[in-house]
Write a protein that holds these residues in place. Structure first.
Motif, PDB file in Angstrom:
ATOM      1  N   LYS A  30       0.842  -1.203   0.000  1.00 57.40           N
ATOM      2  CA  LYS A  30       0.000   0.000   0.000  1.00 57.40           C
ATOM      3  C   LYS A  30       0.873   1.248   0.000  1.00 57.40           C
ATOM      4  O   LYS A  30       0.418   2.327  -0.348  1.00 57.40           O
ATOM      5  CB  LYS A  30      -0.930   0.022   1.224  1.00 57.40           C
ATOM      6  N   ASP A  37      -2.312  -1.313  -8.235  1.00 59.10           N
ATOM      7  CA  ASP A  37      -2.860   0.001  -7.933  1.00 59.10           C
ATOM      8  C   ASP A  37      -4.062  -0.275  -7.031  1.00 59.10           C
ATOM      9  O   ASP A  37      -5.162  -0.557  -7.500  1.00 59.10           O
ATOM     10  CB  ASP A  37      -3.280   0.713  -9.219  1.00 59.10           C
ATOM     11  N   SER A  39      -5.981   1.422  -5.249  1.00 60.03           N
ATOM     12  CA  SER A  39      -7.135   2.316  -5.220  1.00 60.03           C
ATOM     13  C   SER A  39      -8.284   1.799  -6.079  1.00 60.03           C
ATOM     14  O   SER A  39      -9.436   2.134  -5.836  1.00 60.03           O
ATOM     15  CB  SER A  39      -6.739   3.730  -5.655  1.00 60.03           C
ATOM     16  N   LEU A  42     -10.998  -0.020  -4.058  1.00 63.89           N
ATOM     17  CA  LEU A  42     -11.598   0.703  -2.943  1.00 63.89           C
ATOM     18  C   LEU A  42     -12.876   1.397  -3.371  1.00 63.89           C
ATOM     19  O   LEU A  42     -12.880   2.168  -4.331  1.00 63.89           O
ATOM     20  CB  LEU A  42     -10.604   1.743  -2.395  1.00 63.89           C
ATOM     21  N   HIS A  44     -14.800   4.275  -3.045  1.00 66.64           N
ATOM     22  CA  HIS A  44     -14.411   5.603  -2.562  1.00 66.64           C
ATOM     23  C   HIS A  44     -15.470   6.245  -1.669  1.00 66.64           C
ATOM     24  O   HIS A  44     -15.201   7.255  -1.022  1.00 66.64           O
ATOM     25  CB  HIS A  44     -14.027   6.499  -3.736  1.00 66.64           C
ATOM     26  N   PRO A  54      -8.758   9.067  -0.071  1.00 67.61           N
ATOM     27  CA  PRO A  54      -8.582   7.643  -0.376  1.00 67.61           C
ATOM     28  C   PRO A  54      -7.151   7.141  -0.172  1.00 67.61           C
ATOM     29  O   PRO A  54      -6.948   6.037   0.337  1.00 67.61           O
ATOM     30  CB  PRO A  54      -9.015   7.529  -1.842  1.00 67.61           C
ATOM     31  N   HIS A  55      -6.166   7.948  -0.560  1.00 68.98           N
ATOM     32  CA  HIS A  55      -4.771   7.525  -0.388  1.00 68.98           C
ATOM     33  C   HIS A  55      -4.452   7.310   1.090  1.00 68.98           C
ATOM     34  O   HIS A  55      -3.830   6.302   1.460  1.00 68.98           O
ATOM     35  CB  HIS A  55      -3.813   8.554  -0.997  1.00 68.98           C
ATOM     36  N   MET A  58      -5.998   4.149   2.320  1.00 70.83           N
ATOM     37  CA  MET A  58      -5.246   2.952   1.916  1.00 70.83           C
ATOM     38  C   MET A  58      -3.973   2.789   2.742  1.00 70.83           C
ATOM     39  O   MET A  58      -3.556   1.663   3.019  1.00 70.83           O
ATOM     40  CB  MET A  58      -4.926   2.999   0.421  1.00 70.83           C
ATOM     41  N   HIS A 102     -12.488   2.826 -13.589  1.00 72.36           N
ATOM     42  CA  HIS A 102     -11.176   3.158 -13.047  1.00 72.36           C
ATOM     43  C   HIS A 102     -10.280   3.474 -14.230  1.00 72.36           C
ATOM     44  O   HIS A 102     -10.107   2.641 -15.127  1.00 72.36           O
ATOM     45  CB  HIS A 102     -10.608   1.991 -12.230  1.00 72.36           C
TER      46      HIS A 102
END
Length: 135
Positions: A30, A37, A39, A42, A44, A54-55, A58, A102
């Motif tokens: 992560k 990747d 993300s 996830l 959101h 979000p970052h 994670m 995405h």
């Protein structure tokens, strides 16, 4: 040692190392993004609801995964259960996303959710074997 006990011990060690190392590796990734990747896996809406980026969410996930893997190594009964629950929560997250985009591509992650449920069952089996073996 009889063959049955040997098979149980081999099974326990395979699960022990799998559910110890894999969460740690995934958690570390992560931060480094060598494997995926993350993300894209996830929903959101979760970090939005919590009011964080979000970052950053994670990064927190990474810490939890590292902790879960270490817990397996030091307390496999509890760690197996924690990893089991964590994998179920990940599956719920994946299913809750439905079809989404995405980077401009339509994505759906039901296959990963099913795999994570199967992995959760393995983590639960680790917990059960740990109880039986008193590890």
């Amino acid at each position: 040692m009889n063959d049955k006990r040997t098979n149980v011990l081999i099974s326990w060690y395979l699960l022990y190392f799998t559910y110890g190392f894999i969460p740690i590796i995934a958690g570390l990734d992560k931060y480094f993004y060598f494997l995926a990747d993350w993300s894209m896996y996830l929903n959101h809406a979760i970090p939005e609801f919590l009011g964080i980026q979000p970052h950053n969410f994670m990064l927190g996930v990474g810490i939890i995964e590292i902790f879960a893997g270490l817990l397996v190594f030091f307390k496999p009964k509890i760690g197996g259960l924690v990893v089991c629950i964590w994998l179920i929560l990940i599956s719920i997250n994946l299913v809750s996303m439905g079809t989404h985009t995405h980077n401009g591509h339509a994505m759906v992650h039901y296959d990963v959710a099913v795999r994570d449920i199967a992995m959760a069952i393995g983590a639960y089996v680790l917990m059960l074997l740990s109880k039986e073996l008193k590890k």
